[in-house]
Design an enzyme around this catalytic site. Structure first.
Site, PDB file in Angstrom:
ATOM      1  N   HIS A  97       0.810  -1.227   0.000  1.00  0.00           N
ATOM      2  CA  HIS A  97       0.000   0.000   0.000  1.00  0.00           C
ATOM      3  C   HIS A  97       0.842   1.276   0.000  1.00  0.00           C
ATOM      4  CE1 HIS A  97      -3.720  -2.412   1.629  1.00  0.00           C
ATOM      5  NE2 HIS A  97      -3.504  -2.583   0.341  1.00  0.00           N
ATOM      6  N   ALA A  99       1.051  -8.806  18.787  1.00  0.00           N
ATOM      7  CA  ALA A  99       2.250  -9.087  17.987  1.00  0.00           C
ATOM      8  C   ALA A  99       3.519  -9.025  18.841  1.00  0.00           C
ATOM      9  CB  ALA A  99       2.337  -8.079  16.838  1.00  0.00           C
TER      10      ALA A  99
END
Ligand code: BJW
Ligand code: ZN
Length: 261
Positions: free
Chosen positions: A121, A234
């Protein structure tokens, strides 16, 4: 997170893997202090990404969209990669081939030391002119509240990121599909998995025979389709995963810890 929370079959596949892809989204950078899109905090939570991240939104109200990116650019410039980014970079010492495929525009994977990063992106550090396409260097205007104008043609300058309805950068997309198609393991981390075609990366890897593990504090479409779901942040899960892989790679004779899943 204890070793028992890392499923045994994931560790076994990682221990034997020649090629791993790590597919990341905004949740990967959340513990660095970069807000996610869906469920973000602050004034920007009043807007959906679908209302800001489009060319028509930019043309309708360039200042609003520019302000959103200026706000995020300021955050990104002041944050650091987190334990999760560092663990992903450490994987390169344990697995022969590692590719990071990211939807994030914040450069934090490279700053953490990952060397193969496919940015699906774009990247917030680059800008270009909407009229003539020329790249635009942000010098002293970096802090400028006004939308910059192109030095060549006077056109509006926009961030070099991918908005809805726009094609992904061809080279990065093709490299990402190649890496996913050749992976033994795909680990998706911190993405809601609702934005396509990026969200198809884990399915491409699974179809080619990879084991797919999803890491996220919340279940979603990717965790439902994954072979393994690790519910967690994470920055907590990935360092533990890497520690166990380190042990396994240095002592392949020892038993793999983890649940018998
Ligand atoms: C944690 C955590 C922690 C929190 N640890 N986890 C096929 C089907 C349906 C629709 C389409 C389709 N193909 C194309 C479309 C249209 C569209 C699309 O997908 N729309 C859907 C929304 C329905 N796609 C496009 O338009 C794409 N282009 C395209 O397809 O081109 C071909 C085409 C051209 C013309 C016409 C039609 C097709 C382009 C998509 C571009 C997306 N751009 C953005 C902005 C980028 C720049 C920027 O950053 O500003 O990309 S939108 C935004 O969403 C951004 C993100 O990369 C992307 C994904 O979000 P992400 O990363 O998943 O973040 P969140 O916030 O959604 O989720 C965070 C997750 O983290 C959550 O799950 C949390 O639980 C978790 N989390 N803390 C781990 N500590
Ligand atoms: Zn121009």
């Amino acid at each position: 997170m204890s070793p028992l929370d890392i499923p045994r079959r994931l560790l076994e596949r990682l221990g034997a893997a020649d090629s791993v892809v790590v597919f990341t989204g905004a949740g990967m950078s959340a513990e660095s202090g970069v807000p996610t899109f869906r469920g973000a905090e602050g004034i920007w939570s009043r807007f959906k990404p679908e209302e800001l991240a489009t060319m028509s939104a930019f043309l309708r109200n360039p200042q609003l969209v520019w302000d959103w990116y200026a706000h995020r650019r300021t955050i990104i410039a002041t944050v650091q990669p987190n334990e999760g980014h560092r663990a992903v970079a450490d994987l390169e010492h344990l697995v022969p081939r590692v590719a990071v495929i990211t939807q994030n525009i914040d450069n934090l994977h490279r700053r953490a030391g990952s060397t193969v990063v496919h940015e699906l992106h774009g990247n917030i550090e680059r800008n270009y002119c909407v009229k003539c396409g020329a790249p635009h260097e942000m010098g002293s205007e970096r802090a400028s509240p006004e939308v910059p104008r192109c030095a060549m043609c006077g056109g509006l300058v926009r961030p070099d990121v991918v908005w809805f309805g726009e094609l992904l950068p061809e080279e990065d997309w093709e490299a990402a599909v190649r890496a996913a198609s050749g992976a033994d393991v795909c680990i998706s981390v911190g993405t809601s998995g609702v934005v396509y075609p990026a969200a198809s990366i884990p399915a491409i890897a699974r179809k080619a025979g990879a084991l797919h593990a999803d890491v996220n504090p919340e279940p979603g479409p990717l965790s439902e389709a994954a072979d393994v779901f690790i519910k967690g942040l994470a920055g907590a899960v990935l360092p533990v995963l890497v520690q166990h892989l380190e042990k396994l790679r240095s002592r392949p004779d020892i038993a793999v810890p983890g649940e018998g899943r």
